[in-house]
Design a protein around this motif. Structure first.
Motif, PDB file in Angstrom:
ATOM      1  N   THR A 233       5.626  10.547   1.542  1.00  0.00           N
ATOM      2  CA  THR A 233       5.509   9.208   2.836  1.00  0.00           C
ATOM      3  C   THR A 233       5.549   8.119   2.533  1.00  0.00           C
ATOM      4  OG1 THR A 233       4.068  10.047   3.804  1.00  0.00           O
ATOM      5  CG2 THR A 233       5.964  11.266   4.677  1.00  0.00           C
ATOM      6  N   ALA A 234       5.127   7.701   1.865  1.00  0.00           N
ATOM      7  CA  ALA A 234       4.386   6.098   1.383  1.00  0.00           C
ATOM      8  C   ALA A 234       5.662   5.341   1.481  1.00  0.00           C
ATOM      9  CB  ALA A 234       4.249   5.709   0.053  1.00  0.00           C
ATOM     10  N   PRO A 235       6.035   3.722   1.992  1.00  0.00           N
ATOM     11  CA  PRO A 235       7.434   3.561   2.203  1.00  0.00           C
ATOM     12  C   PRO A 235       7.539   2.866   0.914  1.00  0.00           C
ATOM     13  CG  PRO A 235       6.071   3.524   4.285  1.00  0.00           C
ATOM     14  CD  PRO A 235       5.335   4.164   2.996  1.00  0.00           C
ATOM     15  N   ASP A 236       6.247   2.583   0.374  1.00  0.00           N
ATOM     16  CA  ASP A 236       6.266   1.344  -1.073  1.00  0.00           C
ATOM     17  C   ASP A 236       5.829   2.404  -2.289  1.00  0.00           C
ATOM     18  OD1 ASP A 236       6.694  -0.025  -3.437  1.00  0.00           O
ATOM     19  OD2 ASP A 236       5.052  -1.556  -2.173  1.00  0.00           O
ATOM     20  N   LYS A 237       6.664   3.882  -2.655  1.00  0.00           N
ATOM     21  CA  LYS A 237       6.173   4.201  -3.440  1.00  0.00           C
ATOM     22  C   LYS A 237       5.598   3.721  -4.433  1.00  0.00           C
ATOM     23  CE  LYS A 237       8.092   8.150  -1.486  1.00  0.00           C
ATOM     24  NZ  LYS A 237       9.046   7.731  -0.298  1.00  0.00           N
ATOM     25  N   LYS A 238       5.857   2.746  -4.971  1.00  0.00           N
ATOM     26  CA  LYS A 238       5.299   2.289  -6.631  1.00  0.00           C
ATOM     27  C   LYS A 238       3.616   1.094  -6.092  1.00  0.00           C
ATOM     28  CE  LYS A 238       5.382  -2.082  -9.824  1.00  0.00           C
ATOM     29  NZ  LYS A 238       6.953  -2.967 -10.174  1.00  0.00           N
ATOM     30  N   GLY A 239       3.446   0.803  -5.214  1.00  0.00           N
ATOM     31  CA  GLY A 239       2.479   0.098  -3.982  1.00  0.00           C
ATOM     32  C   GLY A 239       1.256   1.404  -3.879  1.00  0.00           C
ATOM     33  N   PHE A 240       2.216   3.005  -3.998  1.00  0.00           N
ATOM     34  CA  PHE A 240       1.062   3.790  -3.500  1.00  0.00           C
ATOM     35  C   PHE A 240       0.503   4.338  -4.875  1.00  0.00           C
ATOM     36  CE2 PHE A 240       0.159   7.894  -3.540  1.00  0.00           C
ATOM     37  CZ  PHE A 240      -0.638   8.457  -2.139  1.00  0.00           C
ATOM     38  N   LEU A 241       0.862   4.405  -5.816  1.00  0.00           N
ATOM     39  CA  LEU A 241       1.209   4.802  -7.277  1.00  0.00           C
ATOM     40  C   LEU A 241       0.139   4.047  -8.092  1.00  0.00           C
ATOM     41  CD1 LEU A 241       4.739   6.739  -8.502  1.00  0.00           C
ATOM     42  CD2 LEU A 241       2.549   7.535  -7.896  1.00  0.00           C
ATOM     43  N   THR A 242      -0.001   3.041  -7.302  1.00  0.00           N
ATOM     44  CA  THR A 242      -0.616   1.953  -8.432  1.00  0.00           C
ATOM     45  C   THR A 242      -1.943   1.001  -7.640  1.00  0.00           C
ATOM     46  OG1 THR A 242       0.941  -0.522  -7.502  1.00  0.00           O
ATOM     47  CG2 THR A 242       0.564   0.717  -9.688  1.00  0.00           C
ATOM     48  N   LEU A 244      -5.548   0.883  -6.057  1.00  0.00           N
ATOM     49  CA  LEU A 244      -7.193   1.821  -5.951  1.00  0.00           C
ATOM     50  C   LEU A 244      -7.241   2.908  -5.649  1.00  0.00           C
ATOM     51  CD1 LEU A 244      -9.824   1.322  -7.805  1.00  0.00           C
ATOM     52  CD2 LEU A 244     -10.264  -0.456  -5.944  1.00  0.00           C
ATOM     53  N   MET A 245      -7.657   3.027  -4.517  1.00  0.00           N
ATOM     54  CA  MET A 245      -7.721   4.079  -3.771  1.00  0.00           C
ATOM     55  C   MET A 245      -6.557   4.974  -3.827  1.00  0.00           C
ATOM     56  SD  MET A 245     -10.118   3.119  -1.743  1.00  0.00           S
ATOM     57  CE  MET A 245     -10.157   4.404  -0.655  1.00  0.00           C
ATOM     58  N   SER A 246      -5.855   5.447  -4.245  1.00  0.00           N
ATOM     59  CA  SER A 246      -4.759   6.218  -4.252  1.00  0.00           C
ATOM     60  C   SER A 246      -4.956   7.044  -5.606  1.00  0.00           C
ATOM     61  CB  SER A 246      -3.500   6.690  -4.600  1.00  0.00           C
ATOM     62  OG  SER A 246      -3.048   5.454  -3.545  1.00  0.00           O
ATOM     63  N   TRP A 247      -5.887   6.119  -6.432  1.00  0.00           N
ATOM     64  CA  TRP A 247      -6.478   6.428  -7.920  1.00  0.00           C
ATOM     65  C   TRP A 247      -7.557   6.883  -7.588  1.00  0.00           C
ATOM     66  CZ3 TRP A 247      -4.061   7.982 -12.309  1.00  0.00           C
ATOM     67  CH2 TRP A 247      -2.599   7.660 -12.664  1.00  0.00           C
ATOM     68  N   LEU A 248      -8.997   6.860  -7.001  1.00  0.00           N
ATOM     69  CA  LEU A 248     -10.075   6.702  -6.162  1.00  0.00           C
ATOM     70  C   LEU A 248      -9.521   8.639  -5.576  1.00  0.00           C
ATOM     71  CD1 LEU A 248     -11.698   4.039  -5.025  1.00  0.00           C
ATOM     72  CD2 LEU A 248     -11.966   5.222  -7.306  1.00  0.00           C
TER      73      LEU A 248
END
Length: 427
Positions: A233-242, A244-248
Motif C-alpha cells: 500500500t506504499a504510495p512511493d514503492k521505490k522510496g519504501f524499498l530503499t 532504511l527502516m524497511s530493510w531493518l
C-alpha cells in the motif's frame, strides 16, 4: 499613465515663438505638470525602517494584500513623521523575505533564520492570514479533484492506518499492538539466553522450547504481515524499498525463516549465531513508532559533519597520547607493552570511563594522563554544543512540519469526501 497624459496635453497646447522657445508663462505652467508627474511616484514610495535597516517600496505593492499589516490601515500606527518613515522593531533578516511576498506573491522561508522566529514574523505581519485567504480564493474559483480508483482509496486508507496512529482509534490500537509484539519478541530473545533456560531450550522437544518458539512464530507472523501490507500500500514503492527502516524490518524477520529451514551443523553453527544476533534488530522497529526517536536519528544525520570532526580529532588524540604514554612507560609498566595497548588506555581515559586495567605508573606517565583528562573534556564539549544547537533547531522545524502534515491530512480527507460525491469542477 495619468502623468504621461498630462505631459502630452501640455506639449499639445504649448505656445512657441518662431525660434521654437515657449513663453516664460507657458514654460512655468509646463514645469508644474512635469513636477507633478515626477512627484507622483515619489509620493507613492514608502520607507520601511526595520530595526535600523531601511527598505523602500511602492505603497500600491503593499496594498495588494490589504488584510496584512503593511497593506492595511494598521500601518499608520508605526509612522514616524519626523523621519517620514515607518519603523518596526522586528527581525531584519526575515523582512526581505516578507517584502518579497508582496512583490511576487510567493513566500520563501530563509534557511539562516530559525523556523520559530520566521513564524513569529509571519504572524506579526499577518502573512499567514493572507496566504490562507489566497488559497481559499483559489480553491473557490477553481477546484478540480482527480477521481481516484477504488484500489488507490483503499491503499491510502490502509497506509494511513499502518503508519499514522493518530488517523483513527483503530490505528492507535494497531500501533500499541505492534509495540507489544516487539517487546514480547525481545523478551523471548533475552530469556532464552539465561543459563537455566538455555539448557532447557537446547532440547527441541522440551516444553520451554515449544513455548518460546510459538511466541516467536506469532511475533514474526505479525511483523511479516505488517511489512507486506505497508509494502503493497506504499504510495512511493521505490522510496519504501530503499528506506532504511524497511530493510531493518526485513532483516529482523529474516533469521526466523533461515533458521526454520536450516539444520544446525559444524559448518553452519557460526552463521546461525550471526542470524540469531540479527534478531536484536527488532528493537529498532520501535524507532518507527516514536517521533522523538526519529527526531534523534534526524539530528544525528544533520550533525554528520560535526560528528565526523569529533571522531577525527578523537582518533588523532588517541594515537598521539597513546604513543607518548608508551615511550614514557616503556620497560617500566608490564601492562603497556605496545603503542596499541597504550591507545586502549587513551580510549578509556578520553571517554572518561577509566576501566583501571591499564594505568600509568611513572611520573611522566601520570603527567600525560592528567593532560589527556583535561583535553578530552574539551574535545567532547565543543562538538556537543553544536549538536545540541542542531537538535533545538531541528525540533522546532519538525514541530512546524508536523502541523503542516496534519493540515495536509485534513485536506486529503476532504478530497476523499469529494471523491465520494464525484469529481467537482467549479469556475
Amino acid at each position: 499613465m495619468r502623468g504621461n497624459h498630462d505631459l502630452g496635453s501640455a506639449a499639445e497646447h504649448r505656445e512657441v515663438f518662431t525660434d521654437g522657445r515657449s513663453t516664460p508663462k507657458q514654460q512655468d505652467r509646463n514645469n508644474v505638470h512635469i513636477d507633478e508627474f515626477l512627484e507622483k511616484p515619489l509620493k507613492n514610495r514608502v520607507k520601511l525602517n526595520i530595526c535600523g535597516l531601511l527598505f523602500e517600496t511602492y505603497k500600491c505593492t503593499l496594498q495588494e494584500y490589504p488584510q496584512t499589516l503593511l497593506g492595511g490601515s494598521e500601518l499608520d500606527n508605526y509612522y514616524d513623521p519626523n523621519k517620514n518613515e515607518y519603523f518596526f522593531d522586528r527581525n531584519r533578516e526575515s523582512f526581505s523575505y516578507i517584502l518579497n511576498f508582496y512583490q511576487t506573491g510567493r513566500l520563501y522561508a530563509p534557511s539562516h533564520v530559525p523556523p520559530d522566529i520566521f513564524e513569529a514574523e509571519r504572524e506579526f505581519y499577518k502573512i499567514n492570514l493572507a496566504l490562507r485567504q489566497k488559497t481559499a480564493a483559489q480553491n473557490g474559483t477553481k477546484k478540480i479533484v482527480a477521481k481516484k480508483s477504488r484500489w488507490e482509496k483503499i491503499a491510502n486508507k490502509v497506509w494511513k492506518f499502518l503508519n499514522n496512529p493518530k488517523s483513527s482509534k483503530a490505528a492507535t490500537v494497531w500501533a500499541w499492538l505492534d509495540i507489544a509484539f516487539i517487546m514480547v519478541s525481545v523478551t523471548c530473545l533475552i530469556v532464552e539466553t539465561l543459563p537455566e533456560i538455555k539448557l532447557m531450550v537446547s532440547d527441541n522437544s522440551s516444553r520451554e522450547y515449544k513455548i518460546l518458539f510459538t511466541l516467536d512464530t506469532i511475533c514474526v507472523g505479525f511483523f511479516t504481515f505488517d511489512l507486506i501490507a505497508r509494502g503493497v500500500t506504499a504510495p512511493d514503492k521505490k522510496g519504501f524499498l530503499t528506506s532504511l527502516m524497511s530493510w531493518l524490518d526485513f532483516l529482523a524477520i529474516l533469521p526466523y525463516f533461515v533458521l526454520l529451514f536450516t539444520k544446525e551443523s559444524n559448518n553452519t553453527i557460526e552463521i546461525l549465531r550471526v542470524l540469531r544476533l540479527a534478531r536484536v534488530l527488532r528493537v529498532f522497529k520501535l524507532v518507527r513508532r516514536s517521533k522523538k526517536l526519529l527526531l534523534i536519528a534526524h539530528v544525528m544525520k544533520k550533525s554528520t559533519s560535526e560528528l565526523s570532526l569529533l571522531v577525527m580529532v578523537w582518533l588523532m588524540a588517541v594515537v598521539v597520547f597513546g604513543s607518548f604514554l608508551y615511550y614514557a612507560e616503556n620497560g617500566k609498566n608490564e601492562n603497556i607493552t605496545s603503542i596499541l595497548g597504550a591507545c586502549w588506555w587513551a580510549v578509556a581515559t578520553m571517554s572518561t570511563v577509566g576501566y583501571g586495567d591499564v594505568y600509568p605508573k611513572t611520573t611522566w606517565g601520570k603527567v600525560i594522563g592528567t593532560v589527556v583528562v583535561f583535553l578530552s573534556m574539551i574535545f567532547l564539549a565543543l562538538p556537543l554544543t553544536i549538536i545540541v544547537s542542531t537538535f533545538s533547531k531541528t525540533y522546532r522545524a519538525r514541530k512546524c512540519l508536523t502541523a503542516d502534515d496534519n493540515t495536509d491530512e485534513d485536506d486529503d480527507d476532504e478530497e476523499e469526501k469529494d471523491d465520494a460525491n464525484g469529481p467537482v469542477s467549479v469556475t
